[in-house]
Scaffold this active site. Sequence first.
Site, PDB file in Angstrom:
ATOM      1  N   SER A 119     116.064  27.856  50.672  1.00 50.10           N
ATOM      2  CA  SER A 119     114.925  28.108  49.783  1.00 50.10           C
ATOM      3  C   SER A 119     113.630  27.812  50.518  1.00 50.10           C
ATOM      4  O   SER A 119     113.499  26.763  51.171  1.00 50.10           O
ATOM      5  CB  SER A 119     115.018  27.201  48.550  1.00 50.10           C
ATOM      6  OG  SER A 119     113.813  27.312  47.811  1.00 50.10           O
ATOM      7  N   TYR A 144     100.877  33.042  39.135  1.00 48.61           N
ATOM      8  CA  TYR A 144     101.133  33.960  40.250  1.00 48.61           C
ATOM      9  C   TYR A 144      99.819  34.325  40.965  1.00 48.61           C
ATOM     10  O   TYR A 144      99.735  34.313  42.196  1.00 48.61           O
ATOM     11  CB  TYR A 144     101.802  35.190  39.644  1.00 48.61           C
ATOM     12  CG  TYR A 144     102.229  36.280  40.571  1.00 48.61           C
ATOM     13  CD1 TYR A 144     103.395  36.159  41.316  1.00 48.61           C
ATOM     14  CD2 TYR A 144     101.501  37.468  40.659  1.00 48.61           C
ATOM     15  CE1 TYR A 144     103.807  37.192  42.137  1.00 48.61           C
ATOM     16  CE2 TYR A 144     101.913  38.502  41.471  1.00 48.61           C
ATOM     17  CZ  TYR A 144     103.069  38.363  42.208  1.00 48.61           C
ATOM     18  OH  TYR A 144     103.489  39.390  43.014  1.00 48.61           O
ATOM     19  N   LYS A 191      98.754  33.642  44.787  1.00 46.71           N
ATOM     20  CA  LYS A 191      98.544  34.796  45.661  1.00 46.71           C
ATOM     21  C   LYS A 191      97.171  34.767  46.324  1.00 46.71           C
ATOM     22  O   LYS A 191      97.045  35.124  47.496  1.00 46.71           O
ATOM     23  CB  LYS A 191      98.747  36.097  44.875  1.00 46.71           C
ATOM     24  CG  LYS A 191     100.207  36.356  44.501  1.00 46.71           C
ATOM     25  CD  LYS A 191     101.117  36.324  45.713  1.00 46.71           C
ATOM     26  CE  LYS A 191     102.419  37.059  45.520  1.00 46.71           C
ATOM     27  NZ  LYS A 191     103.299  36.923  46.700  1.00 46.71           N
ATOM     28  N   ALA A 247     104.835  48.091  44.735  1.00 49.73           N
ATOM     29  CA  ALA A 247     106.103  48.773  44.995  1.00 49.73           C
ATOM     30  C   ALA A 247     107.038  48.690  43.800  1.00 49.73           C
ATOM     31  O   ALA A 247     107.007  47.721  43.042  1.00 49.73           O
ATOM     32  CB  ALA A 247     106.783  48.149  46.215  1.00 49.73           C
TER      33      ALA A 247
HETATM   34  P1  NAI Z   1     112.007  40.969  44.642  1.00 47.01           P
HETATM   35  O1  NAI Z   1     112.231  40.113  43.448  1.00 47.01           O
HETATM   36  O2  NAI Z   1     112.902  42.126  44.889  1.00 47.01           O
HETATM   37  O3  NAI Z   1     112.015  40.083  45.969  1.00 47.01           O
HETATM   38  C1  NAI Z   1     111.739  38.723  46.018  1.00 47.01           C
HETATM   39  C2  NAI Z   1     112.877  38.027  46.740  1.00 47.01           C
HETATM   40  O4  NAI Z   1     112.532  36.659  46.947  1.00 47.01           O
HETATM   41  C3  NAI Z   1     114.172  38.037  45.927  1.00 47.01           C
HETATM   42  O5  NAI Z   1     115.195  38.652  46.681  1.00 47.01           O
HETATM   43  C4  NAI Z   1     114.460  36.574  45.661  1.00 47.01           C
HETATM   44  O6  NAI Z   1     115.831  36.233  45.645  1.00 47.01           O
HETATM   45  C5  NAI Z   1     113.711  35.911  46.801  1.00 47.01           C
HETATM   46  N1  NAI Z   1     113.396  34.517  46.512  1.00 47.01           N
HETATM   47  C6  NAI Z   1     112.936  33.988  45.361  1.00 47.01           C
HETATM   48  N2  NAI Z   1     112.770  32.660  45.473  1.00 47.01           N
HETATM   49  C7  NAI Z   1     113.124  32.337  46.742  1.00 47.01           C
HETATM   50  C8  NAI Z   1     113.146  31.119  47.463  1.00 47.01           C
HETATM   51  N3  NAI Z   1     112.768  29.969  46.905  1.00 47.01           N
HETATM   52  N4  NAI Z   1     113.554  31.145  48.743  1.00 47.01           N
HETATM   53  C9  NAI Z   1     113.953  32.298  49.338  1.00 47.01           C
HETATM   54  N5  NAI Z   1     113.943  33.490  48.687  1.00 47.01           N
HETATM   55  C10 NAI Z   1     113.525  33.496  47.413  1.00 47.01           C
HETATM   56  O7  NAI Z   1     110.499  41.469  44.546  1.00 47.01           O
HETATM   57  P2  NAI Z   1     109.547  42.296  45.535  1.00 47.01           P
HETATM   58  O8  NAI Z   1     108.751  43.176  44.690  1.00 47.01           O
HETATM   59  O9  NAI Z   1     110.282  42.858  46.674  1.00 47.01           O
HETATM   60  O10 NAI Z   1     108.562  41.149  46.034  1.00 47.01           O
HETATM   61  C11 NAI Z   1     108.346  40.792  47.374  1.00 47.01           C
HETATM   62  C12 NAI Z   1     106.992  40.114  47.500  1.00 47.01           C
HETATM   63  O11 NAI Z   1     105.962  41.056  47.208  1.00 47.01           O
HETATM   64  C13 NAI Z   1     106.783  38.954  46.513  1.00 47.01           C
HETATM   65  O12 NAI Z   1     106.058  37.926  47.166  1.00 47.01           O
HETATM   66  C14 NAI Z   1     105.954  39.574  45.422  1.00 47.01           C
HETATM   67  O13 NAI Z   1     105.196  38.618  44.723  1.00 47.01           O
HETATM   68  C15 NAI Z   1     105.094  40.522  46.241  1.00 47.01           C
HETATM   69  N6  NAI Z   1     104.484  41.576  45.467  1.00 47.01           N
HETATM   70  C16 NAI Z   1     105.224  42.607  44.967  1.00 47.01           C
HETATM   71  C17 NAI Z   1     104.596  43.613  44.260  1.00 47.01           C
HETATM   72  C18 NAI Z   1     105.322  44.793  43.776  1.00 47.01           C
HETATM   73  O14 NAI Z   1     104.638  45.726  43.281  1.00 47.01           O
HETATM   74  N7  NAI Z   1     106.637  44.843  43.875  1.00 47.01           N
HETATM   75  C19 NAI Z   1     103.168  43.543  43.931  1.00 47.01           C
HETATM   76  C20 NAI Z   1     102.475  42.455  44.543  1.00 47.01           C
HETATM   77  C21 NAI Z   1     103.138  41.512  45.265  1.00 47.01           C
END
Ligand code: NAI
Length: 299
Positions: free
Chosen positions: A72, A164, A168, A196
């Site tokens: 983590s 959040y 951020k 995304a």
């Molecule tokens: P997602 O939920 O698919 O990916 C996030 C990943 O982080 C998950 O696989 C989860 O298991 C992992 N995770 C959570 N807590 C963790 C920890 N303590 N240690 C290790 N891994 C951990 O979501 P997504 O969309 O791919 O997000 C990726 C990044 O992009 C995030 O930081 C999110 O806040 C950011 N983001 C995404 C946006 C979007 O439109 N999808 C918009 C703005 C930011």
Amino acid sequence: MSIRFDDRVAIVTGAGGGLGRAYALDLAKRGAKVVVNDLGAARDGAGQSDAALSVVAEIEAAGGIAMANGGSVTDYEQMVEMVAKAQEAWGGVHIVINNAGVLRDKSFAKMEPADFKFVVDVHLNGSANVTKAAWDVMRAQNYGRVLMTASSTGLYGNFGQANYGAAKLGLAGLTKTLAIEGAKNNIKVNTIAPTAGTRMTEDIFPAEAFAAFSPDKVAPAALYLVSEDAPTNMIIGAGAGVFQAAYVTLTQGALLSGDDLSPEGIAAHWAAITDRSGEMVPQNGAEQSMSILKKLQGA
Ligand code: NAI
């Protein structure tokens, strides 16, 4: 010229799905050895799974090199161990993409302090943990590329995401100081603000948009920002193939004295204080102080 990552070791956090998976696959395709970190948590951070293992299998099936890490990002010791393992196996850590994230959305009125703390801990402290764990390695190598993940919420706000958003924008702030501190050791630090279609946004995006906003349309920016010729200290927005730069700007402002040096004076000169013509983009905190001195000298 094609951008390659041969002989580079990259850590991508939260790479078991969504954006992180896309980054990890693309980095590996272009020659990087990739640590796929993911706790495999649910969207709100609960639970664990072997998400990282399945992405490693995908990378290996495509002929790439990767190792899974189920630690983590909130646990500094686990991140130190992850860096040590990568170093041991592959001789260094050149790239860190801080991407892991969780959501616990609620209006601030209804948000429990514990949910505020948890989200800040995963995003902001988590990114600091991983970066800190790799920082000395990067300094010693005289090479490092770090990418933080912000969001439109952090930069501009969004209802229901106080925790959040605070985390951020904190990451954009962390980027700015680390870019300054890393410069002499060829460590470049940038922020990406992605949009995304992932599980994080699946209930926000209409189905058609989900496909148009696929993670692979963000990944080119992430890869460029951790490449050899990356810029530093930038905030880049990326979504659906559109790429933008966001800046923290400063107006020329107004110098007030006498009776105007009062709340009433601020009110009277509000238009001049907030006038955006001649706006600046300071590259460090001292440049804001310098702009004040310049204003005083011009008085
Ligand atoms: P997602 O939920 O698919 O990916 C996030 C990943 O982080 C998950 O696989 C989860 O298991 C992992 N995770 C959570 N807590 C963790 C920890 N303590 N240690 C290790 N891994 C951990 O979501 P997504 O969309 O791919 O997000 C990726 C990044 O992009 C995030 O930081 C999110 O806040 C950011 N983001 C995404 C946006 C979007 O439109 N999808 C918009 C703005 C930011």
